[in-house]
Design a protein around this motif. Sequence first.
Motif, PDB file in Angstrom:
ATOM      1  N   ALA A 116      -3.694  27.242 -70.903  1.00 49.24           N
ATOM      2  CA  ALA A 116      -4.216  26.609 -69.685  1.00 49.24           C
ATOM      3  C   ALA A 116      -3.292  26.855 -68.497  1.00 49.24           C
ATOM      4  O   ALA A 116      -2.094  27.128 -68.653  1.00 49.24           O
ATOM      5  CB  ALA A 116      -4.388  25.111 -69.906  1.00 49.24           C
ATOM      6  N   LEU A 117      -3.866  26.750 -67.313  1.00 54.47           N
ATOM      7  CA  LEU A 117      -3.116  26.802 -66.071  1.00 54.47           C
ATOM      8  C   LEU A 117      -3.011  25.375 -65.546  1.00 54.47           C
ATOM      9  O   LEU A 117      -4.025  24.715 -65.336  1.00 54.47           O
ATOM     10  CB  LEU A 117      -3.848  27.694 -65.062  1.00 54.47           C
ATOM     11  CG  LEU A 117      -3.057  28.144 -63.834  1.00 54.47           C
ATOM     12  CD1 LEU A 117      -1.882  29.010 -64.248  1.00 54.47           C
ATOM     13  CD2 LEU A 117      -3.964  28.907 -62.882  1.00 54.47           C
ATOM     14  N   ILE A 118      -1.793  24.885 -65.371  1.00 56.98           N
ATOM     15  CA  ILE A 118      -1.577  23.498 -64.976  1.00 56.98           C
ATOM     16  C   ILE A 118      -1.369  23.435 -63.475  1.00 56.98           C
ATOM     17  O   ILE A 118      -0.476  24.086 -62.924  1.00 56.98           O
ATOM     18  CB  ILE A 118      -0.374  22.900 -65.731  1.00 56.98           C
ATOM     19  CG1 ILE A 118      -0.628  22.981 -67.239  1.00 56.98           C
ATOM     20  CG2 ILE A 118      -0.135  21.458 -65.316  1.00 56.98           C
ATOM     21  CD1 ILE A 118       0.534  22.531 -68.085  1.00 56.98           C
ATOM     22  N   CYS A 119      -2.217  22.653 -62.789  1.00 59.30           N
ATOM     23  CA  CYS A 119      -2.233  22.609 -61.328  1.00 59.30           C
ATOM     24  C   CYS A 119      -2.172  21.171 -60.828  1.00 59.30           C
ATOM     25  O   CYS A 119      -2.599  20.244 -61.522  1.00 59.30           O
ATOM     26  CB  CYS A 119      -3.526  23.224 -60.787  1.00 59.30           C
ATOM     27  SG  CYS A 119      -4.036  24.763 -61.537  1.00 59.30           S
ATOM     28  N   THR A 120      -1.685  21.014 -59.609  1.00 60.10           N
ATOM     29  CA  THR A 120      -1.799  19.726 -58.929  1.00 60.10           C
ATOM     30  C   THR A 120      -3.040  19.742 -58.037  1.00 60.10           C
ATOM     31  O   THR A 120      -3.544  20.799 -57.673  1.00 60.10           O
ATOM     32  CB  THR A 120      -0.563  19.421 -58.067  1.00 60.10           C
ATOM     33  OG1 THR A 120      -0.394  20.484 -57.105  1.00 60.10           O
ATOM     34  CG2 THR A 120       0.682  19.287 -58.914  1.00 60.10           C
ATOM     35  N   ASP A 121      -3.502  18.548 -57.689  1.00 63.76           N
ATOM     36  CA  ASP A 121      -4.656  18.457 -56.803  1.00 63.76           C
ATOM     37  C   ASP A 121      -4.218  18.566 -55.343  1.00 63.76           C
ATOM     38  O   ASP A 121      -3.037  18.738 -55.040  1.00 63.76           O
ATOM     39  CB  ASP A 121      -5.425  17.155 -57.057  1.00 63.76           C
ATOM     40  CG  ASP A 121      -4.708  15.923 -56.517  1.00 63.76           C
ATOM     41  OD1 ASP A 121      -3.474  15.968 -56.353  1.00 63.76           O
ATOM     42  OD2 ASP A 121      -5.379  14.910 -56.274  1.00 63.76           O
ATOM     43  N   TYR A 122      -5.183  18.442 -54.446  1.00 61.71           N
ATOM     44  CA  TYR A 122      -4.950  18.610 -53.011  1.00 61.71           C
ATOM     45  C   TYR A 122      -3.837  17.704 -52.487  1.00 61.71           C
ATOM     46  O   TYR A 122      -3.060  18.096 -51.622  1.00 61.71           O
ATOM     47  CB  TYR A 122      -6.257  18.334 -52.274  1.00 61.71           C
ATOM     48  CG  TYR A 122      -6.155  18.426 -50.767  1.00 61.71           C
ATOM     49  CD1 TYR A 122      -6.144  19.661 -50.138  1.00 61.71           C
ATOM     50  CD2 TYR A 122      -6.083  17.273 -49.987  1.00 61.71           C
ATOM     51  CE1 TYR A 122      -6.056  19.753 -48.759  1.00 61.71           C
ATOM     52  CE2 TYR A 122      -6.000  17.357 -48.608  1.00 61.71           C
ATOM     53  CZ  TYR A 122      -5.980  18.596 -48.003  1.00 61.71           C
ATOM     54  OH  TYR A 122      -5.886  18.687 -46.636  1.00 61.71           O
ATOM     55  N   TYR A 123      -3.748  16.476 -53.022  1.00 58.79           N
ATOM     56  CA  TYR A 123      -2.765  15.509 -52.540  1.00 58.79           C
ATOM     57  C   TYR A 123      -1.482  15.528 -53.360  1.00 58.79           C
ATOM     58  O   TYR A 123      -0.587  14.714 -53.120  1.00 58.79           O
ATOM     59  CB  TYR A 123      -3.370  14.101 -52.569  1.00 58.79           C
ATOM     60  CG  TYR A 123      -4.597  13.968 -51.708  1.00 58.79           C
ATOM     61  CD1 TYR A 123      -4.496  13.872 -50.322  1.00 58.79           C
ATOM     62  CD2 TYR A 123      -5.864  13.963 -52.281  1.00 58.79           C
ATOM     63  CE1 TYR A 123      -5.624  13.774 -49.531  1.00 58.79           C
ATOM     64  CE2 TYR A 123      -7.001  13.854 -51.490  1.00 58.79           C
ATOM     65  CZ  TYR A 123      -6.875  13.764 -50.116  1.00 58.79           C
ATOM     66  OH  TYR A 123      -8.000  13.668 -49.327  1.00 58.79           O
ATOM     67  N   ASN A 124      -1.360  16.418 -54.317  1.00 55.39           N
ATOM     68  CA  ASN A 124      -0.199  16.499 -55.203  1.00 55.39           C
ATOM     69  C   ASN A 124       0.056  15.171 -55.929  1.00 55.39           C
ATOM     70  O   ASN A 124       1.193  14.769 -56.144  1.00 55.39           O
ATOM     71  CB  ASN A 124       1.060  16.935 -54.441  1.00 55.39           C
ATOM     72  CG  ASN A 124       0.984  18.378 -53.960  1.00 55.39           C
ATOM     73  OD1 ASN A 124       0.340  19.208 -54.583  1.00 55.39           O
ATOM     74  ND2 ASN A 124       1.626  18.668 -52.850  1.00 55.39           N
ATOM     75  N   LYS A 125      -1.033  14.511 -56.332  1.00 53.59           N
ATOM     76  CA  LYS A 125      -0.917  13.243 -57.049  1.00 53.59           C
ATOM     77  C   LYS A 125      -1.603  13.287 -58.416  1.00 53.59           C
ATOM     78  O   LYS A 125      -1.522  12.323 -59.182  1.00 53.59           O
ATOM     79  CB  LYS A 125      -1.516  12.099 -56.221  1.00 53.59           C
ATOM     80  CG  LYS A 125      -0.750  11.785 -54.950  1.00 53.59           C
ATOM     81  CD  LYS A 125      -1.415  10.670 -54.168  1.00 53.59           C
ATOM     82  CE  LYS A 125      -1.281   9.318 -54.833  1.00 53.59           C
ATOM     83  NZ  LYS A 125       0.084   8.777 -54.808  1.00 53.59           N
ATOM     84  N   HIS A 126      -2.291  14.359 -58.694  1.00 53.55           N
ATOM     85  CA  HIS A 126      -3.072  14.446 -59.923  1.00 53.55           C
ATOM     86  C   HIS A 126      -2.827  15.811 -60.548  1.00 53.55           C
ATOM     87  O   HIS A 126      -2.676  16.809 -59.834  1.00 53.55           O
ATOM     88  CB  HIS A 126      -4.557  14.258 -59.611  1.00 53.55           C
ATOM     89  CG  HIS A 126      -5.405  14.009 -60.806  1.00 53.55           C
ATOM     90  ND1 HIS A 126      -5.590  12.755 -61.342  1.00 53.55           N
ATOM     91  CD2 HIS A 126      -6.107  14.857 -61.595  1.00 53.55           C
ATOM     92  CE1 HIS A 126      -6.383  12.841 -62.395  1.00 53.55           C
ATOM     93  NE2 HIS A 126      -6.707  14.107 -62.567  1.00 53.55           N
TER      94      HIS A 126
END
Length: 199
Positions: A116-126
């Motif tokens: 998997a590719l692990i990413c943060t969301d737009y707000y860097n909170k998820h």
Amino acid sequence: NNYPGSISFFEQRLCFSGVPSEPRKIYTSVSGSFFDFTVPGTLVADSPVTVRATDNEVNAIRWMYPRTTLMCGTSSGIGSLGSTTEAAIMTYANVKFNNTSADRAGTIVPKRGGSALICTDYYNKHITAISTDTTGEVSSESLMLLAGHLVSNATIVDFAFQRIPNPILWCVTSDGRMLSLTFMPSQSIYAWTEHTTDG
């Protein structure tokens, strides 16, 4: 300046994107010649490729990450750059860009955790795990469904993935804490721990 905001390698090409004057364009070098972006009079298979990420919104590419395709994150979703033909090398004649996920990308460059590719969301909170199956279909899985309280008053500023001896995602928060996620999807193990530090 007009420097690129994101740099990656893909299929023996150096790739730039996020240039302020053309925030949605992806520029690739000549195949096998990383510093040659010269477009010849007659295009051939290894010629440079320039593609504009297609989207309903005008959003700059925030990061790129090479997989079977070149994954590209924007503030409206995640797309992929590759060949129109499965298993074919990307060239100027068969290049395509697909919008693959509506998960809005954060500013932190993703890390690879297993398949998997692990990413943060737009707000860097998820944090989300993005996976691609053998047909190219992209799916996303939240890694913080039961751990949102850990960043209710903070954001994630960076993270790193440890593979040995145990797969753990380490995250640094804006208020100086460290979070860890023991990440073993094949065993359905997702365990968050908070580590309080002096910083």
